[in-house]
Design an enzyme around this catalytic site. Structure first.
Site, mmCIF file in Angstrom:
data_model
loop_
_atom_site.group_PDB
_atom_site.id
_atom_site.type_symbol
_atom_site.label_atom_id
_atom_site.label_comp_id
_atom_site.label_asym_id
_atom_site.label_seq_id
_atom_site.Cartn_x
_atom_site.Cartn_y
_atom_site.Cartn_z
ATOM 1 N N CYS A 414 16.664 -45.724 108.196
ATOM 2 C CA CYS A 414 15.832 -45.053 109.199
ATOM 3 C C CYS A 414 14.361 -45.017 108.817
ATOM 4 C CB CYS A 414 16.354 -43.641 109.454
ATOM 5 S SG CYS A 414 16.369 -42.566 107.984
ATOM 6 N N HIS A 458 17.173 -37.889 108.609
ATOM 7 C CA HIS A 458 16.900 -39.007 109.518
ATOM 8 C C HIS A 458 15.427 -38.992 109.910
ATOM 9 C CE1 HIS A 458 17.849 -42.198 112.226
ATOM 10 N NE2 HIS A 458 17.606 -41.497 113.323
ATOM 11 N N ASP A 474 14.735 -43.714 119.179
ATOM 12 C CA ASP A 474 15.370 -43.845 117.859
ATOM 13 C C ASP A 474 15.720 -45.306 117.612
ATOM 14 O OD1 ASP A 474 16.693 -43.609 115.495
ATOM 15 O OD2 ASP A 474 18.008 -41.975 116.122
#
Length: 648
Positions: A414, A458, A474
């Site tokens: 991430c 994250h 995302d």
């Protein structure tokens, strides 16, 4: 000046082993809180020192060298910044080498007294059930060791009780002191803020920070310890809606992302919330930081916290202990739809002369998309979905880290995806920023709450689109949705995988017990104390009233302790104890001995009412009177056994 008498008393093997075992347990309560490398090193050193000094103490010069080396080893790990963990590590180091000068009775008492500091120091680092259990075990072992040392000083080791009997005696002492302990826990006035401060940690705990560097979260991404626990009241969001918003990062120096300090002083941006609303409470594990996460986006701010312009939440004091926060959140339908020019410029800044290939690609896409920013976002997501992969095995970033990721590696996690996506969008003229926090969670059916772990950390992005404002995007979910919206535990339970499901159930039970400890012990604060007393009918008690109430119960507890100890002193003689138990057996038949009766008078009264067996009681009473009052120093064991065997 003459030496104390106990300085010349040599230790027997059993007393030495009890002393060393107590020191080991107390040391362990500190070691489990220290970094693994330092803990293993100190533990091994303690074992070697105890073995090396078994026959005779080590020379003074060697002990000085060892102490200096241990201090240097601790400071090499913790650094020169002094904190709670530094002090505890130094205490553990000194305790590890203390057995090198333990050979006499006085040395053992000194070691025990020094070791007892360790469990109390460990509470500065953690207040969990493991620390409490090790501390209690150390105290119990220390009391047994002190008993043995007292017998050794009186040269009565051979006549002393066996180890299990010693533990029983210590257990009785603990039970006697239990009412005073409960009175102190429940009734001693609790204050909303501590009376004194303690130093912060020199080594940071695992958890979110306000800085993100691609490749810097590897330790966090493999840490299964809980970060927070969440209980919802009413509606519960879907897992793909569980974005726990933390620090928002605007500034990029070509390698790391950080917040913009001046944005913290601005009021929160205007938001139009959706019709959905979530009411929940989060229980945050200690982090020693000021960052607080909330479900995206928070609509209320709990007392003690504040929102910045970008809806990142911070608290006024570091989260150095377990805390609970009641919040409400709702997904936004429009988030800051009129972006001020200063913020637009901040959301488009990039360092000069960095990532030239990314800049060239962004310029090409802008020419092809025109003014359609949403098309640029969709094109980037489609590219990531088609050609990129998710992995934690990534090389260290170079000078042009985003170019290397987008055009050469095309795999990462991430941090890489969010950083590269924001750089690409900014280079194409789309205002964007990085948001860090946690995603998802594991539902624990035992307590009806969600567990969010450190490995759920994250990073995602937000892009600003006309008429909509800030929109969450995302890029990691585009390539690895199972990383965000699914978990290994969920799949195991859904698929009925026996072994993994069993481990998950064990983890649920373990965490449920830990949460119960947090709720009953660590969460018992001033407000909980007030509510408890109000339920018992004590309304409006201030700190003064609580102090009086605590003093009253403490005096009652101390009086009860004194009575039990005095009674135990009277009953310490095994002969007297056996005689009283015989009297208790007759009392169950209505033939109790009166306080004014002698043993002979009582036996004659019993014989008048129950002639059968009277001769036995007459004999026992005469033998008891002779043994008790005639200064008979003979062996009483036969009489004690006869008293125990006689049942009317």
């Amino acid at each position: 000046m003459p030496k104390p008498a106990d300085a010349n008393v040599a230790l027997d093997t059993g007393s030495r082993l009890w002393t060393l075992a107590t020191a080991a347990v107390c040391l362990l309560s500190l070691l489990v809180q220290l970094p693994a490398s330092l803990a293993w090193g100190l533990g091994a050193t303690a074992a070697v020192m105890a073995a090396a000094a078994w026959r005779r103490p080590l020379p003074v010069l060697l002990r000085i060298v060892l102490a200096t080396a241990m201090m240097a080893a601790v400071l090499s790990v913790t650094g020169l910044r002094f904190g709670r963990d530094t002090g505890c590590a130094l205490l553990a180091a000194m305790l590890a080498i203390k057995p090198t000068e333990t050979s006499s009775l006085r040395d053992s008492r000194s070691l025990l007294g020094f070791a007892m500091f360790a469990p109390f120091a460990a509470f500065l680092l953690d207040q969990g059930p493991l620390t409490m259990s090790l501390g209690l075990l150390g105290v119990l072992s220390g009391l047994v060791a002190l008993q043995r040392l007292a017998d050794a000083e009186a040269d009565a080791i051979a006549d002393g009780p066996p180890p299990l009997r010693r533990l029983g005696l210590v257990g009785k002492l603990v039970v006697i002191g239990l009412p005073l302990m409960l009175a102190a826990f429940w009734l001693f006035p609790r204050f909303s803020s501590p009376l004194w401060g303690v130093p912060e940690r020199a080594l940071a705990r695992p958890g979110l920070s306000d800085e993100m560097t691609p490749g810097g979260w590897l330790d966090l991404m493999t840490d299964e310890s809980p970060a927070l626990r969440v209980q919802f009241f009413g509606a519960t969001p879907r897992t793909d809606q569980m974005y726990w918003r933390g620090p928002v990062l605007w500034d990029f120096d070509g390698r790391s992302w950080t917040p913009s300090p001046w944005l913290r002083t601005l009021p929160p941006a205007p938001v139009t919330p959706d019709n959905t609303a979530w009411d929940y409470q989060i229980e945050v594990e200690p982090t020693d930081r000021r960052q607080l996460v909330a479900l995206d986006l928070p609509t209320t701010v709990p007392e003690g916290a504040q929102l910045s312009m970008d809806y990142a939440m911070r608290v006024r004091v570091p989260l150095s202990s377990l805390t609970r926060w009641r919040m409400r959140s709702a997904p936004p339908s429009r988030f800051d739809p009129q972006l001020p020019q200063a913020l637009r410029q901040q959301a488009l800044q990039l360092p000069q002369d960095s990532n030239p290939r990314t800049r060239a690609l962004a310029a090409q896409w802008r020419r092809e998309a025109g003014a359609n920013d949403a098309a640029l976002v969709d094109r980037a997501l489609a590219w990531i979905r088609a050609e990129f992969a998710y992995t934690l095995d990534t090389p260290l970033p170079g000078r042009h880290a985003v170019d290397e990721f987008l055009f050469d590696q095309k795999q990462g996690y991430c941090e890489h995806f969010s950083s590269a996506f924001v750089v690409l969008m900014r280079a194409a003229g789309v205002p964007s920023r990085v948001v860090t926090g946690y995603t998802g969670g594991i539902y624990n059916p035992l307590g009806g709450y969600w567990i969010v772990r450190q490995l759920d950390a994250h990073a995602w992005t937000e892009v600003w689109l006309p008429e909509r404002g800030w929109v969450r995007v995302d890029p990691t979910a585009a390539v690895a949705p199972e990383r965000i919206y699914d978990t290994l535990e969920d799949r195991a339970l859904a698929g009925g995988v026996g072994g993994l499901a069993g481990l998950t159930n064990f983890g649920n039970v373990s965490d449920w017990l830990r949460r119960g400890w947090n709720d009953l012990v660590l969460g018992f604060d001033a407000s909980r104390q007030t509510r408890m007393l109000e339920r018992l009918g004590a309304h409006g008690l201030g700190s003064g009233g609580l102090g009086v109430l605590f003093g009253l119960f403490a005096l009652l507890a101390l009086g009860w302790m004194a009575w039990l100890l005095a009674r135990g002193e009277r009953e310490r003689d095994p002969l007297l104890r056996a005689w009283h138990r015989l009297g208790a057996r007759y009392a169950r038949l209505g033939l109790a001995r009166e306080p004014h009766e002698t043993a002979g008078d009582w036996a004659r009264r019993v014989a008048a009412r129950r002639p059968q067996g009277a001769s036995v009681l007459f004999s026992l009473s005469r033998r008891f009177a002779a043994a008790r009052y005639a200064a008979n120093e003979g062996d009483h064991r036969a009489l004690i056994e006869d008293l125990r065997r006689h049942h009317p």
